[in-house]
Scaffold this motif. Structure first.
Motif, PDB file in Angstrom:
ATOM      1  N   LEU A 207       8.715   1.385   2.366  1.00 55.58           N
ATOM      2  CA  LEU A 207       7.533   2.234   2.223  1.00 55.58           C
ATOM      3  C   LEU A 207       7.240   2.859   3.582  1.00 55.58           C
ATOM      4  CD1 LEU A 207       5.323  -0.213   0.117  1.00 55.58           C
ATOM      5  CD2 LEU A 207       6.758   1.650  -0.711  1.00 55.58           C
ATOM      6  N   ILE A 208       7.119   4.161   3.594  1.00 60.18           N
ATOM      7  CA  ILE A 208       6.874   4.852   4.869  1.00 60.18           C
ATOM      8  C   ILE A 208       5.441   4.588   5.310  1.00 60.18           C
ATOM      9  CG2 ILE A 208       6.770   7.096   6.002  1.00 60.18           C
ATOM     10  CD1 ILE A 208       8.914   8.050   4.116  1.00 60.18           C
ATOM     11  N   SER A 209       5.283   4.043   6.500  1.00 55.80           N
ATOM     12  CA  SER A 209       3.932   3.732   6.981  1.00 55.80           C
ATOM     13  C   SER A 209       3.386   4.898   7.795  1.00 55.80           C
ATOM     14  CB  SER A 209       3.949   2.461   7.815  1.00 55.80           C
ATOM     15  OG  SER A 209       4.758   2.652   8.946  1.00 55.80           O
ATOM     16  N   ARG A 210       2.069   4.892   7.981  1.00 56.13           N
ATOM     17  CA  ARG A 210       1.396   5.923   8.782  1.00 56.13           C
ATOM     18  C   ARG A 210       0.722   5.248   9.972  1.00 56.13           C
ATOM     19  NH1 ARG A 210       3.444   8.930   5.665  1.00 56.13           N
ATOM     20  NH2 ARG A 210       2.618  10.760   4.616  1.00 56.13           N
ATOM     21  N   GLU A 211       0.699   5.951  11.076  1.00 57.10           N
ATOM     22  CA  GLU A 211       0.037   5.389  12.255  1.00 57.10           C
ATOM     23  C   GLU A 211      -1.485   5.350  12.092  1.00 57.10           C
ATOM     24  OE1 GLU A 211       1.133   3.555  14.656  1.00 57.10           O
ATOM     25  OE2 GLU A 211       2.983   3.804  13.500  1.00 57.10           O
ATOM     26  N   GLU A 212      -2.026   6.353  11.380  1.00 55.56           N
ATOM     27  CA  GLU A 212      -3.479   6.391  11.202  1.00 55.56           C
ATOM     28  C   GLU A 212      -3.950   5.145  10.439  1.00 55.56           C
ATOM     29  OE1 GLU A 212      -1.369   8.916  10.282  1.00 55.56           O
ATOM     30  OE2 GLU A 212      -2.475  10.813  10.135  1.00 55.56           O
ATOM     31  N   TYR A 213      -5.043   4.592  10.864  1.00 54.75           N
ATOM     32  CA  TYR A 213      -5.630   3.407  10.221  1.00 54.75           C
ATOM     33  C   TYR A 213      -4.550   2.353   9.948  1.00 54.75           C
ATOM     34  CZ  TYR A 213      -9.136   6.975   8.989  1.00 54.75           C
ATOM     35  OH  TYR A 213     -10.043   7.990   9.005  1.00 54.75           O
ATOM     36  N   ARG A 214      -3.627   2.198  10.882  1.00 53.74           N
ATOM     37  CA  ARG A 214      -2.473   1.327  10.639  1.00 53.74           C
ATOM     38  C   ARG A 214      -2.888  -0.075  10.192  1.00 53.74           C
ATOM     39  NH1 ARG A 214       0.697  -0.969   8.776  1.00 53.74           N
ATOM     40  NH2 ARG A 214       2.917  -1.280   9.143  1.00 53.74           N
ATOM     41  N   SER A 215      -3.934  -0.605  10.821  1.00 57.71           N
ATOM     42  CA  SER A 215      -4.308  -1.990  10.492  1.00 57.71           C
ATOM     43  C   SER A 215      -5.052  -2.082   9.159  1.00 57.71           C
ATOM     44  CB  SER A 215      -5.153  -2.586  11.610  1.00 57.71           C
ATOM     45  OG  SER A 215      -6.331  -1.829  11.740  1.00 57.71           O
ATOM     46  N   ASN A 216      -5.466  -0.943   8.616  1.00 54.40           N
ATOM     47  CA  ASN A 216      -6.156  -0.977   7.322  1.00 54.40           C
ATOM     48  C   ASN A 216      -5.204  -1.227   6.154  1.00 54.40           C
ATOM     49  OD1 ASN A 216      -8.808  -0.675   7.891  1.00 54.40           O
ATOM     50  ND2 ASN A 216      -9.043   1.363   7.024  1.00 54.40           N
ATOM     51  N   PHE A 217      -3.952  -0.776   6.301  1.00 55.01           N
ATOM     52  CA  PHE A 217      -3.043  -0.793   5.153  1.00 55.01           C
ATOM     53  C   PHE A 217      -1.822  -1.661   5.417  1.00 55.01           C
ATOM     54  CE2 PHE A 217      -5.238   3.354   4.984  1.00 55.01           C
ATOM     55  CZ  PHE A 217      -5.873   3.194   3.775  1.00 55.01           C
ATOM     56  N   CYS A 218      -1.252  -2.212   4.349  1.00 53.55           N
ATOM     57  CA  CYS A 218       0.007  -2.941   4.498  1.00 53.55           C
ATOM     58  C   CYS A 218       1.076  -2.178   3.730  1.00 53.55           C
ATOM     59  CB  CYS A 218      -0.135  -4.380   4.000  1.00 53.55           C
ATOM     60  SG  CYS A 218      -0.556  -4.568   2.255  1.00 53.55           S
ATOM     61  N   TYR A 219       2.324  -2.297   4.191  1.00 56.80           N
ATOM     62  CA  TYR A 219       3.389  -1.450   3.642  1.00 56.80           C
ATOM     63  C   TYR A 219       4.649  -2.211   3.214  1.00 56.80           C
ATOM     64  CZ  TYR A 219       0.799   2.642   5.405  1.00 56.80           C
ATOM     65  OH  TYR A 219      -0.154   3.605   5.635  1.00 56.80           O
ATOM     66  N   SER A 220       4.589  -3.528   3.185  1.00 55.92           N
ATOM     67  CA  SER A 220       5.775  -4.272   2.738  1.00 55.92           C
ATOM     68  C   SER A 220       5.322  -5.595   2.138  1.00 55.92           C
ATOM     69  CB  SER A 220       6.710  -4.541   3.919  1.00 55.92           C
ATOM     70  OG  SER A 220       6.064  -5.417   4.827  1.00 55.92           O
ATOM     71  N   ILE A 221       6.217  -6.242   1.421  1.00 61.84           N
ATOM     72  CA  ILE A 221       5.876  -7.534   0.826  1.00 61.84           C
ATOM     73  C   ILE A 221       5.463  -8.510   1.929  1.00 61.84           C
ATOM     74  CG2 ILE A 221       6.842  -9.558  -0.359  1.00 61.84           C
ATOM     75  CD1 ILE A 221       8.475  -7.631  -2.079  1.00 61.84           C
ATOM     76  N   GLU A 222       6.218  -8.546   3.009  1.00 62.24           N
ATOM     77  CA  GLU A 222       5.924  -9.480   4.108  1.00 62.24           C
ATOM     78  C   GLU A 222       4.523  -9.206   4.661  1.00 62.24           C
ATOM     79  OE1 GLU A 222       8.722  -7.487   4.031  1.00 62.24           O
ATOM     80  OE2 GLU A 222       9.838  -9.103   3.058  1.00 62.24           O
ATOM     81  N   GLU A 223       4.272  -7.928   4.945  1.00 56.64           N
ATOM     82  CA  GLU A 223       2.992  -7.573   5.548  1.00 56.64           C
ATOM     83  C   GLU A 223       1.824  -7.861   4.599  1.00 56.64           C
ATOM     84  OE1 GLU A 223       3.584  -3.841   8.231  1.00 56.64           O
ATOM     85  OE2 GLU A 223       1.949  -3.419   6.841  1.00 56.64           O
ATOM     86  N   CYS A 224       1.960  -7.468   3.340  1.00 61.93           N
ATOM     87  CA  CYS A 224       0.862  -7.651   2.392  1.00 61.93           C
ATOM     88  C   CYS A 224       0.653  -9.132   2.093  1.00 61.93           C
ATOM     89  CB  CYS A 224       1.123  -6.890   1.101  1.00 61.93           C
ATOM     90  SG  CYS A 224       1.186  -5.109   1.327  1.00 61.93           S
ATOM     91  N   ARG A 225       1.752  -9.870   2.015  1.00 63.92           N
ATOM     92  CA  ARG A 225       1.644 -11.296   1.766  1.00 63.92           C
ATOM     93  C   ARG A 225       0.955 -12.010   2.929  1.00 63.92           C
ATOM     94  NH1 ARG A 225       1.976 -14.841  -1.573  1.00 63.92           N
ATOM     95  NH2 ARG A 225       2.785 -13.942  -3.468  1.00 63.92           N
ATOM     96  N   ALA A 226       1.298 -11.603   4.139  1.00 63.89           N
ATOM     97  CA  ALA A 226       0.688 -12.239   5.315  1.00 63.89           C
ATOM     98  C   ALA A 226      -0.818 -11.979   5.344  1.00 63.89           C
ATOM     99  CB  ALA A 226       1.347 -11.714   6.587  1.00 63.89           C
ATOM    100  N   SER A 227      -1.228 -10.760   4.980  1.00 63.48           N
ATOM    101  CA  SER A 227      -2.657 -10.432   5.060  1.00 63.48           C
ATOM    102  C   SER A 227      -3.426 -10.822   3.808  1.00 63.48           C
ATOM    103  CB  SER A 227      -2.851  -8.941   5.287  1.00 63.48           C
ATOM    104  OG  SER A 227      -2.138  -8.520   6.408  1.00 63.48           O
ATOM    105  N   TYR A 228      -2.810 -10.695   2.644  1.00 65.86           N
ATOM    106  CA  TYR A 228      -3.542 -10.886   1.380  1.00 65.86           C
ATOM    107  C   TYR A 228      -2.761 -11.772   0.417  1.00 65.86           C
ATOM    108  CZ  TYR A 228      -5.154  -6.591   3.562  1.00 65.86           C
ATOM    109  OH  TYR A 228      -5.581  -5.674   4.475  1.00 65.86           O
ATOM    110  N   PRO A 229      -2.526 -13.023   0.790  1.00 71.69           N
ATOM    111  CA  PRO A 229      -1.690 -13.877  -0.068  1.00 71.69           C
ATOM    112  C   PRO A 229      -2.243 -14.038  -1.484  1.00 71.69           C
ATOM    113  CG  PRO A 229      -2.768 -15.169   1.674  1.00 71.69           C
ATOM    114  CD  PRO A 229      -3.001 -13.723   1.988  1.00 71.69           C
ATOM    115  N   GLN A 230      -3.575 -14.159  -1.589  1.00 75.93           N
ATOM    116  CA  GLN A 230      -4.142 -14.389  -2.931  1.00 75.93           C
ATOM    117  C   GLN A 230      -3.983 -13.175  -3.823  1.00 75.93           C
ATOM    118  OE1 GLN A 230      -8.117 -15.668  -2.189  1.00 75.93           O
ATOM    119  NE2 GLN A 230      -7.601 -17.824  -2.506  1.00 75.93           N
ATOM    120  N   ALA A 231      -4.197 -12.001  -3.228  1.00 76.17           N
ATOM    121  CA  ALA A 231      -4.065 -10.776  -4.021  1.00 76.17           C
ATOM    122  C   ALA A 231      -2.612 -10.614  -4.467  1.00 76.17           C
ATOM    123  CB  ALA A 231      -4.515  -9.566  -3.208  1.00 76.17           C
ATOM    124  N   MET A 232      -1.681 -10.956  -3.599  1.00 81.89           N
ATOM    125  CA  MET A 232      -0.275 -10.858  -3.983  1.00 81.89           C
ATOM    126  C   MET A 232       0.043 -11.844  -5.115  1.00 81.89           C
ATOM    127  SD  MET A 232       1.437  -8.453  -2.483  1.00 81.89           S
ATOM    128  CE  MET A 232       3.171  -8.865  -2.386  1.00 81.89           C
TER     129      MET A 232
END
Ligand SMILES: *[C@@H]1O[C@H](CO)[C@@H](O)[C@H](O)[C@H]1NC(C)=O
Ligand SMILES: *[C@@H]1O[C@H](CO)[C@@H](O)[C@H](O)[C@H]1NC(C)=O
Length: 355
Positions: A163-188
């Protein structure tokens, strides 16, 4: 207990009588309900470009998100054959039609320059990273897509997805399974649960050559809505700032609308094609300006005003009860009878011209 039951009972009784009024306006031309350009894609992951052995997806492009919605619908259709002919019983229609509606109503455009990422740009349109609605929808689509990949619902993909990520608001969004899992395990986990549930369904019969699965209607709908809510819960604190919306009225409407959705979700609102299209009839066809704050004098349609009023009433009632309204509503929706009554009430509420 009596006290906490009073709110829904009161609301139910007060709208039951008004609810007998005729239902003005309804879903118009059925093809208008599909997201724009739906027919131009085929719901196959092979439609995405491959670079360096990776499937490249840009979630800030209208067409890329649309392709993912269509892939998820296509892959899950067979599990919902019992709930509607011609795939109309797929529970993912609600999210898909809503996505198209947000685009058509210019809600993915940049708040400061509504011609940037506007609907008029057609199939090449972007989704502005400055758009609050675009951000909310980002979480909805990314949790669905990554959940479907992680749970192996999409089977063995020929290549890894990037998934192509954007620099803007970088910390607001996650762009991979690893990243989203690390930040939002329950939602995943919530996302995985929906797609794993579908995979666990068994074929039980065949009607007119169409295989039927033992999908439980309420379970599938509940898991789908819980997945949606998990995305909204992550996004809300990050996307409540007025600068992400075209006006303060639009910002308030967005947050109120998403709160109202929680009431619908608790009633297991049917997310099928027709019921979703009907629900969205009153969704405002343009961005709200501060002149729309007074709903009665704004130039929106009768159904749009009804939806705005309903959403505002729900939000204000929830506010004055300190959130007790939603808590109580969720508790009250604990039986099929109550949920059916809840859905009836919601439908009526959305079609009452003024309160
Ligand atoms: C607004 O966006 C359009 C389309 O991207 C661009 O052509 C125009 O220059 C922008 N206007 C301003 C004031 O930035
Ligand atoms: C309706 O109201 C909006 C916002 O106040 C305004 O921009 C628009 O021009 C109006 N449309 C008509 C047809 O009067």
């Amino acid at each position: 207990m009596w006290c906490s039951l009073m709110i829904p009972t009161f609301l139910f009784l007060s709208f039951f009588s008004v609810g007998l009024a005729p239902n003005p306006g309804s879903a118009t031309n059925e093809n208008d309900n599909y997201p724009p350009f739906w027919d131009q894609i085929n719901g196959d992951i092979a439609e995405f470009p491959v670079q360096n052995n990776k499937i490249i997806v840009d979630l800030w492009k209208y067409m890329d998100r649309l392709k993912i919605y269509k892939i998820l619908i296509t892959e899950s259709n067979k599990y919902f054959a019992l709930f509607g002919e011609n795939t109309r019983g797929n529970v993912l229609w609600a999210l898909t039609l809503f996505y198209g509606k947000l685009f058509k109503t210019d809600r993915f455009s940049a708040p400061l320059n509504s011609s940037m990422c506007a609907y008029e740009a057609g199939g090449s349109s972007c989704i502005s990273i400055d758009s609050g609605w675009g951000g909310f929808n980002h979480y909805v689509i990314i949790l669905n897509f990554l959940g479907a990949i992680e749970s192996e619902f999409l089977g063995n993909l020929p290549y890894e997805v990037e998934l192509i990520s954007r620099e803007e608001y970088r910390s607001n969004f996650c762009y991979s399974i690893e990243e989203c899992r690390a930040s939002y395990p329950q939602a995943m986990d919530t996302a995985n649960r929906f797609y794993k549930y579908l995979q666990s369904r068994k074929m039980v019969s065949t009607i007119k050559d169409i295989p039927q699965y033992d999908t439980d209607e309420d379970t599938a709908i509940r898991y789908m809505w819980e997945l949606h809510q998990a995305a909204i819960d992550i996004a809300k604190p990050k996307l409540s700032d007025e600068s992400l919306y075209s006006s303060k009225t639009e910002r308030d409407f967005s947050l109120d609308f998403l709160l109202a959705m929680e009431f619908c979700e608790a009633a297991l609102y049917r997310p099928y094609f027709e019921s979703s299209a009907e629900f969205l009839v009153g969704f405002p066809h343009r961005l709200l300006t501060d002149q729309d704050r007074d709903i009665l004098i704004s130039n929106l349609s009768v159904r749009e005003k009804a939806l705005l009023n309903a959403v505002k009433l729900i939000s204000e009632t929830n506010k004055i009860t300190g959130g007790l309204f939603l808590t109580t509503w969720k508790m009250a929706m604990n039986s099929e009878f109550a949920r059916a009554a809840g859905r009836f009430l919601i439908k009526r509420l959305l079609s009452i011209p003024s309160l």
